[in-house]
Design an enzyme around this catalytic site. Structure first.
Site, PDB file in Angstrom:
ATOM      1  N   GLY A  84     -23.549  -2.083  -4.435  1.00 24.74           N
ATOM      2  CA  GLY A  84     -24.025  -2.230  -5.799  1.00 24.74           C
ATOM      3  C   GLY A  84     -25.492  -1.880  -5.952  1.00 24.74           C
ATOM      4  N   PRO A 101     -15.761  -4.319   2.174  1.00 29.39           N
ATOM      5  CA  PRO A 101     -16.932  -4.803   2.916  1.00 29.39           C
ATOM      6  C   PRO A 101     -18.188  -3.965   2.760  1.00 29.39           C
ATOM      7  CG  PRO A 101     -15.475  -3.633   4.399  1.00 29.39           C
ATOM      8  CD  PRO A 101     -14.762  -3.709   3.064  1.00 29.39           C
ATOM      9  N   TYR A 145       0.853  -1.193   0.000  1.00 27.15           N
ATOM     10  CA  TYR A 145       0.000   0.000   0.000  1.00 27.15           C
ATOM     11  C   TYR A 145       0.885   1.239   0.000  1.00 27.15           C
ATOM     12  CZ  TYR A 145      -3.738  -3.233   1.419  1.00 27.15           C
ATOM     13  OH  TYR A 145      -4.642  -4.276   1.504  1.00 27.15           O
TER      14      TYR A 145
END
Length: 288
Positions: free
Chosen positions: A218, A214, A68
């Site tokens: 949609g 999480p 990251y």
């Protein structure tokens, strides 16, 4: 130290590996980096404020990775939070190289993993990583070699527990022939159930399941959807309902929503207090 009155404590507690207690609603530190998960964040000061606020809200589990940034997330965590509270568990991952923004290439060679683990220890200012996860199984390297090196590092005292990311049940079982696996991190949400069998397996075996992405909702966030309807009934956002569903889904689930905004962080952690009825949980479960 956090207190039981803290917001994140409402999510409950799980013992990672049987000996690391964490509040189940944690924080994923991928988004405190630049665009494409590359380079420094647009607002470094806000990233530091986010990290400080995670502890103030009672979060005791932070998940990051050497890739990251790369390295940016780990270094910011050290900058903001070191020396760490006794109850804070920091998990990190190794097994990716980063050729550029948005680009990820698996590398599970033992020598690479050893070098990345040592770098993560320096980046985070730690002598031992509480939970070190193989970020991806490298198709070019036998998994026994990758995990065998992590097991050697565990025996050397540099790793406390070992986890996996993006694996099937068969791959978890294969991995457990080489070393003990205490966590699995797959993409999973109320709208994305591809890892359903993995969640069931982890619950059966007492393995922590750490869903990434999480709060993806949609089409379930459409105005006439069950998620939207139940959200309004609770005075909550669809994202909060998505987290509440995950916390209800299984006691081994440890959601790690990430953000670069303090306001969004506070909204996410507030989801720990949302209690779904049996009917609401079933309605959301059947909506997919």
């Amino acid at each position: 130290m956090t207190t039981t009155a803290s917001p994140a404590a409402a999510s409950g507690t799980f013992l990672i590996g049987g000996d690391l207690p964490v509040h189940r609603l944690g924080f994923g530190a991928m988004r405190i980096t630049g665009q494409g998960i590359w380079g420094d964040p647009r607002d470094p000061a806000e990233a530091v404020r986010v990290l400080h606020r995670t502890l103030e809200l009672g979060v005791t589990f932070i998940d990051t990775a050497d890739s990251y940034g790369p390295d940016v997330s780990e270094r910011l965590i050290k900058q903001a939070l070191h020396p760490y509270p006794d109850d804070l568990v920091i998990a990190t991952k190794g097994g990716f190289t980063r050729p550029g923004p948005g680009s990820w290439v698996a590398d599970g060679r033992p020598e690479y993993l050893r070098g990345q683990l040592d770098k993560s220890l320096r980046n985070l200012g730690l002598e031992r990583i509480d939970l070190y996860q193989l970020h991806r199984i490298d198709a070019e390297v036998p998994v026994e070699e990758s995990l065998g090196e992590l097991e050697r590092l565990r025996q050397e005292g540099k790793i406390r527990h070992i986890g996996l990311s993006e694996v099937s049940v068969a791959e978890i079982e294969q991995a457990r022939e080489t070393t003990e696996i205490v966590s699995v991190q797959n993409r999973y949400s109320v709208a994305d159930r591809a890892a359903e069998s993995v969640v069931d397996y982890c619950e059966q075996e007492g393995i922590a399941f750490i869903p990434w992405s999480p709060i993806a909702t949609g089409r379930l966030a459409a105005a006439d959807s069950p998620l939207a309807t139940i959200s309004k009934a609770h005075g909550a956002t669809p994202s909060q309902l998505a987290l509440a569903w995950l916390l209800r889904r299984s006691p081994v689930v440890l959601p790690i929503p990430g953000t670069s905004s303090v306001a969004h962080l506070e909204e996410n952690v507030a989801a720990a207090a949302v209690q779904l009825t049996d009917e609401e949980f079933e309605s959301l479960t059947k909506a997919v």
